[in-house]
Design an enzyme around this catalytic site. Structure first.
Site, mmCIF file in Angstrom:
data_model
loop_
_atom_site.group_PDB
_atom_site.id
_atom_site.type_symbol
_atom_site.label_atom_id
_atom_site.label_comp_id
_atom_site.label_asym_id
_atom_site.label_seq_id
_atom_site.Cartn_x
_atom_site.Cartn_y
_atom_site.Cartn_z
ATOM 1 N N TYR A 186 -14.787 13.163 -28.623
ATOM 2 C CA TYR A 186 -15.446 13.520 -29.883
ATOM 3 C C TYR A 186 -14.521 13.357 -31.092
ATOM 4 C CZ TYR A 186 -19.120 15.461 -26.941
ATOM 5 O OH TYR A 186 -20.120 15.613 -26.019
ATOM 6 N N TYR B 40 -20.339 6.596 -24.309
ATOM 7 C CA TYR B 40 -19.865 7.979 -24.380
ATOM 8 C C TYR B 40 -18.661 8.176 -23.463
ATOM 9 C CZ TYR B 40 -19.746 13.034 -23.744
ATOM 10 O OH TYR B 40 -19.343 14.340 -23.674
ATOM 11 N N LYS C 230 -18.203 24.671 -30.157
ATOM 12 C CA LYS C 230 -19.327 25.336 -29.489
ATOM 13 C C LYS C 230 -19.236 26.858 -29.587
ATOM 14 C CE LYS C 230 -20.286 21.162 -28.252
ATOM 15 N NZ LYS C 230 -21.188 20.347 -29.104
#
Length: 337
Positions: A289, A263, A49
């Protein structure tokens, strides 16, 4: 692609390393695996990010913002990096944390990214799972505006065309490093969620006519939806860059067979991948992730999806801080002597 025309701040310690995974490649019997260390971007323990936030915070400052508002899951890597970037540039930060993982251990709600969010001084609000979290940002922005702030709303994952520019930069960086190393990259593989990282990589590689294909290993959405989200955002990024023509739909490929129970829900493959990288390469993945992304890559290799002599680059998107929220999955308390 003239990226200097977009407002941008310096946050990333770049270029991040592109290095071989010799032990893992040998363990799996090929292909030749490499890792792009975007866990080493430098901001708030690093992560993907940071590249997006260079353009998002740059845009926020250009628009006179005083307060950033964003959202993510409880153990959001994006929120951690966003509040750090905001603080570095004198901005306030409010984050909405979605309770996306049910019945998690107490560490999930108290440790890892949540603890760092609190240390950075982020104002945290929680929301139940299943809401349109980007839509939830609007009322918070209106509240801040009424209080005299100038809010800047950043969607989950920093995944809009401005944020995706960060991974256009990464695509350029990978190609530059590959050229310097005399490395012909056949495939780039990474974990794909909110779509911004994959959209930026696809737009970048396609825009440079590199011939490098990108495979996203999904961590949340079904495959068709994930590919639609990535293609839409990649096309918007193309348009923002001023690249002529349509981005081919065939340029977007996702495999969402490794999501498991949902998730952030651990899988056996993720646990194996985290331990393999740690014990063979001394590299920490994350449980949400990069762990699932690597699990997918490993399984596909075992199924013969890659040729033995192919050169495959795995983009490590960071997030090892999240491991502390999963202590019950990876370890047990040490008994004092």
């Amino acid at each position: 692609m003239h990226l200097s025309r977009f407002p941008r701040v310096k946050l990333t310690q770049a270029p991040t390393p592109l290095e071989p995974l010799l032990n893992l490649s040998k363990h799996l019997g090929g292909p030749n695996l490499y890792i792009k260390r975007d866990d080493s971007t430098g901001l708030a323990t690093g992560g993907n990010k940071t590249r997006k936030l260079e353009f998002l915070i740059g845009d926020a400052l250009a628009k006179g913002a005083t307060h950033v508002v964003t959202q993510g899951a409880t153990q959001s890597n994006h929120v951690r990096q966003t509040v750090a970037a905001a603080r570095k540039h004198g901005l306030g930060c409010t984050a909405l944390l979605e309770t996306r993982v049910k019945d998690a251990a107490i560490d999930y709600y108290e440790s890892g990214n949540v603890l760092l969010d609190q240390i950075f001084g982020c104002t945290l609000e929680t929301r139940p799972g299943g809401l349109d979290m980007n839509a939830e940002l609007g009322p918070v922005g209106e509240r801040l505006l009424a209080a005299g702030e100038v809010p800047y709303l950043i969607p989950g994952g920093g995944s809009n065309p401005i944020g995706a520019l960060g991974y256009v930069v990464c695509a350029q960086e990978i190609l530059m490093q590959a050229n310097e190393q005399g490395l012909k990259v056949d495939r780039v593989v990474h974990a794909t969620g909110s779509a911004g990282t994959q959209a930026g990589l696809v737009a970048g590689f396609e825009g440079m006519n590199s011939g490098i294909r990108v495979l996203g290993i999904g961590v949340r959405a079904p495959e068709e939806k994930q590919e639609e989200n990535v293609h839409r955002l990649a096309q918007q990024t193309y348009e923002l860059l001023g690249i002529r023509g349509e981005l081919p739909r065939s340029a977007v490929e996702a495999n969402c067979d490794y999501v498991g129970g949902g998730y952030g829900v651990p899988t056996d493959g993720m646990i194996e991948a985290v331990r393999l990288l740690a014990q063979l390469e001394g590299i920490l993945l994350d449980p949400v992730y990069s762990g699932k992304g690597m699990a997918g890559l490993i399984d596909l290799i075992r199924k013969g999806a890659f040729k033995k002599d192919e050169n495959v680059v795995f983009v490590h998107t960071g997030g090892a801080v999240g491991l502390f929220g999963y202590r019950d999955v990876f370890g047990s308390p040490l008994k004092p002597a």
